[in-house]
Write an enzyme that holds these catalytic residues in place. Structure first.
Site, PDB file in Angstrom:
ATOM      1  N   TYR A   1      68.532  64.973  35.873  1.00  0.00           N
ATOM      2  CA  TYR A   1      67.844  65.692  34.810  1.00  0.00           C
ATOM      3  C   TYR A   1      66.536  65.066  34.360  1.00  0.00           C
ATOM      4  O   TYR A   1      65.789  65.665  33.600  1.00  0.00           O
ATOM      5  CB  TYR A   1      68.775  65.873  33.594  1.00  0.00           C
ATOM      6  CG  TYR A   1      69.953  66.731  33.939  1.00  0.00           C
ATOM      7  CD1 TYR A   1      69.829  68.120  33.947  1.00  0.00           C
ATOM      8  CD2 TYR A   1      71.180  66.162  34.310  1.00  0.00           C
ATOM      9  CE1 TYR A   1      70.896  68.926  34.308  1.00  0.00           C
ATOM     10  CE2 TYR A   1      72.254  66.966  34.668  1.00  0.00           C
ATOM     11  CZ  TYR A   1      72.109  68.351  34.667  1.00  0.00           C
ATOM     12  OH  TYR A   1      73.157  69.152  35.028  1.00  0.00           O
ATOM     13  N   ALA A   2      66.265  63.873  34.827  1.00  0.00           N
ATOM     14  CA  ALA A   2      65.004  63.243  34.410  1.00  0.00           C
ATOM     15  C   ALA A   2      64.454  62.400  35.548  1.00  0.00           C
ATOM     16  O   ALA A   2      65.189  62.005  36.457  1.00  0.00           O
ATOM     17  CB  ALA A   2      65.233  62.388  33.172  1.00  0.00           C
ATOM     18  N   LEU A   3      63.170  62.162  35.484  1.00  0.00           N
ATOM     19  CA  LEU A   3      62.516  61.342  36.511  1.00  0.00           C
ATOM     20  C   LEU A   3      62.298  59.939  35.964  1.00  0.00           C
ATOM     21  O   LEU A   3      62.140  59.755  34.757  1.00  0.00           O
ATOM     22  CB  LEU A   3      61.169  61.970  36.883  1.00  0.00           C
ATOM     23  CG  LEU A   3      61.257  63.226  37.768  1.00  0.00           C
ATOM     24  CD1 LEU A   3      60.016  64.083  37.617  1.00  0.00           C
ATOM     25  CD2 LEU A   3      61.487  62.846  39.222  1.00  0.00           C
TER      26      LEU A   3
ATOM     27  N   HIS B   1      59.001  74.238  31.639  1.00  0.00           N
ATOM     28  CA  HIS B   1      58.019  73.181  31.911  1.00  0.00           C
ATOM     29  C   HIS B   1      56.719  73.756  32.485  1.00  0.00           C
ATOM     30  O   HIS B   1      56.687  74.288  33.590  1.00  0.00           O
ATOM     31  CB  HIS B   1      58.619  72.157  32.882  1.00  0.00           C
ATOM     32  CG  HIS B   1      57.716  70.993  33.181  1.00  0.00           C
ATOM     33  ND1 HIS B   1      57.946  69.713  32.734  1.00  0.00           N
ATOM     34  CD2 HIS B   1      56.565  70.929  33.894  1.00  0.00           C
ATOM     35  CE1 HIS B   1      56.978  68.919  33.160  1.00  0.00           C
ATOM     36  NE2 HIS B   1      56.130  69.630  33.877  1.00  0.00           N
TER      37      HIS B   1
ATOM     38  N   SER C   1      57.061  61.051  36.144  1.00  0.00           N
ATOM     39  CA  SER C   1      57.137  62.354  35.482  1.00  0.00           C
ATOM     40  C   SER C   1      55.733  62.789  35.083  1.00  0.00           C
ATOM     41  O   SER C   1      54.912  61.984  34.650  1.00  0.00           O
ATOM     42  CB  SER C   1      58.008  62.257  34.230  1.00  0.00           C
ATOM     43  OG  SER C   1      57.784  63.384  33.404  1.00  0.00           O
TER      44      SER C   1
ATOM     45  N   GLU D   1      62.862  74.990  36.199  1.00  0.00           N
ATOM     46  CA  GLU D   1      62.694  74.690  34.768  1.00  0.00           C
ATOM     47  C   GLU D   1      61.788  75.747  34.144  1.00  0.00           C
ATOM     48  O   GLU D   1      60.560  75.611  34.186  1.00  0.00           O
ATOM     49  CB  GLU D   1      62.068  73.295  34.572  1.00  0.00           C
ATOM     50  CG  GLU D   1      63.001  72.148  34.915  1.00  0.00           C
ATOM     51  CD  GLU D   1      62.504  70.798  34.409  1.00  0.00           C
ATOM     52  OE1 GLU D   1      61.379  70.724  33.863  1.00  0.00           O
ATOM     53  OE2 GLU D   1      63.256  69.816  34.552  1.00  0.00           O
TER      54      GLU D   1
ATOM     55  N   HIS E   1      55.069  64.330  32.539  1.00  0.00           N
ATOM     56  CA  HIS E   1      54.956  64.147  31.084  1.00  0.00           C
ATOM     57  C   HIS E   1      54.230  62.841  30.770  1.00  0.00           C
ATOM     58  O   HIS E   1      53.672  62.685  29.703  1.00  0.00           O
ATOM     59  CB  HIS E   1      56.344  64.147  30.436  1.00  0.00           C
ATOM     60  CG  HIS E   1      56.926  65.513  30.302  1.00  0.00           C
ATOM     61  ND1 HIS E   1      56.522  66.408  29.335  1.00  0.00           N
ATOM     62  CD2 HIS E   1      57.860  66.158  31.031  1.00  0.00           C
ATOM     63  CE1 HIS E   1      57.211  67.537  29.463  1.00  0.00           C
ATOM     64  NE2 HIS E   1      58.030  67.410  30.489  1.00  0.00           N
TER      65      HIS E   1
ATOM     66  N   ASP F   1      56.932  71.011  27.572  1.00  0.00           N
ATOM     67  CA  ASP F   1      58.120  71.855  27.637  1.00  0.00           C
ATOM     68  C   ASP F   1      58.008  72.844  26.489  1.00  0.00           C
ATOM     69  O   ASP F   1      57.844  72.445  25.336  1.00  0.00           O
ATOM     70  CB  ASP F   1      59.391  71.013  27.499  1.00  0.00           C
ATOM     71  CG  ASP F   1      59.578  70.070  28.690  1.00  0.00           C
ATOM     72  OD1 ASP F   1      58.997  70.356  29.763  1.00  0.00           O
ATOM     73  OD2 ASP F   1      60.277  69.053  28.541  1.00  0.00           O
TER      74      ASP F   1
HETATM   75 ZN   LIG Z   1      59.181  68.979  31.220  1.00  0.00          ZN
END
Ligand SMILES: [Zn+2]
Length: 285
Positions: free
Chosen positions: A144-146, A206, A151, A203, A153, A160
């Site tokens: 679910y996350a990098l 995003h 990322s 997603e 972000h 998001d």
């Molecule tokens: Zn995102």
């Protein structure tokens, strides 16, 4: 083979190639994409440094390519302290940060949506520094996350976006963005059906800022950022016309510590790195 026969075949092949690049889907005739480069008489060659490869709107940051420190936007602001930027949408929490110029483009997009009666937008995440990303990665796990610095972000150009009425996939806000975000320079970065390419699950929330000429081509040709950068490398240059404004986009490889690029004399242009092997020059003429 006679020369004229050869020339004839060449013309046929070239026009076939160009027609392949022309995208004119129904109802979208304001976007016209074709193969094209800058005419040499109105342009000149300049050399840009390797540093440039790590800066700009088109940086590819994913599992394979880590963020270079130079890639982080210099204009990150805390949105809750800049209510002049936050108009017509909500913030899920007061600590959300974002590039100021990206926030401006987002604001224009929200205004555009409002004109269509879509107005329940909420930002749930924006810029995250490496520490925050690392925390998220440890809390959420790699599905679910990098990891930190992998990322988007961490660049300050991604956000998001949620809706205060429903889940993004069902909400009017999500549907509107899918169709119109490109008009404001944004792309839906992790679309359905492209999981193999992006390495990320679908997603619907995003969005990533890339700039209008690029978002238009990506939307029209259904390309992720990975595919678009590949395509640019392959075709070298493309042009797109949006509302009577023509943009020419060209890729140049980094050779050693620099890239020799063609830029126009006098007209406005932008250079962005791809974060791995070259730079992209965007000219609006
Ligand atoms: Zn995102």
């Amino acid at each position: 083979m006679k020369k004229w026969v050869f020339a004839f075949i060449l013309v046929i092949l070239l026009s076939y190639g160009i027609s392949q690049l022309n995208v004119k889907s129904a109802g979208e005739d304001k976007v016209d994409i074709e193969n094209g480069s800058l005419p040499s008489e109105d342009s000149q060659m300049i050399t840009v440094s390797k540093e440039q490869m790590y800066q700009g709107d088109l940086l590819l940051v994913n599992t394979n390519y880590a963020l270079h420190p130079a890639g982080v936007r210099k204009d990150i602001v805390s949105l809750s302290s800049r209510m002049d930027l936050v108009k017509g949408y909500g913030l899920l929490d007061p600590s959300i940060q974002l590039s100021q110029s990206v926030a401006r483009s987002f604001g224009e997009m929200v205004e555009g949506a409002k004109r269509d009666g879509v107005e329940h937008f909420l930002i749930s995440s924006g810029y995250r520094n490496a520490e925050k990303q690392d925390q998220l990665y440890r809390d959420m796990g790699h599905d679910y996350a990098l990891p930190a610095n992998h990322s988007e972000h961490n660049l300050g150009v991604s956000l998001d976006i949620g809706s205060s009425t429903a889940k993004m996939d069902d909400a009017e806000e999500g549907k509107w963005l899918k169709k119109h975000a490109w008009e404001y320079g944004f792309i839906l970065r992790y679309p359905k059906g492209k999981e193999d390419i992006t390495g990320i699950q679908y997603e619907p929330w995003h969005f990533r800022y890339v700039g209008k000429a690029h978002s238009a081509i990506m939307y029209e040709k259904d390309l992720t950022l990975e595919q678009y950068l590949d395509k640019l490398k392959e075709t070298k240059a493309m042009s797109v016309t949006l509302d009577n404004q023509k943009y020419t986009v060209a890729y140049y490889p980094m050779v050693g510590d620099g890239a020799t690029v063609r830029v126009p004399k006098g007209t406005h242009y932008e250079i962005s790195g791809n974060n791995y092997d070259g730079v992209v020059v965007t000219v609006s003429a």
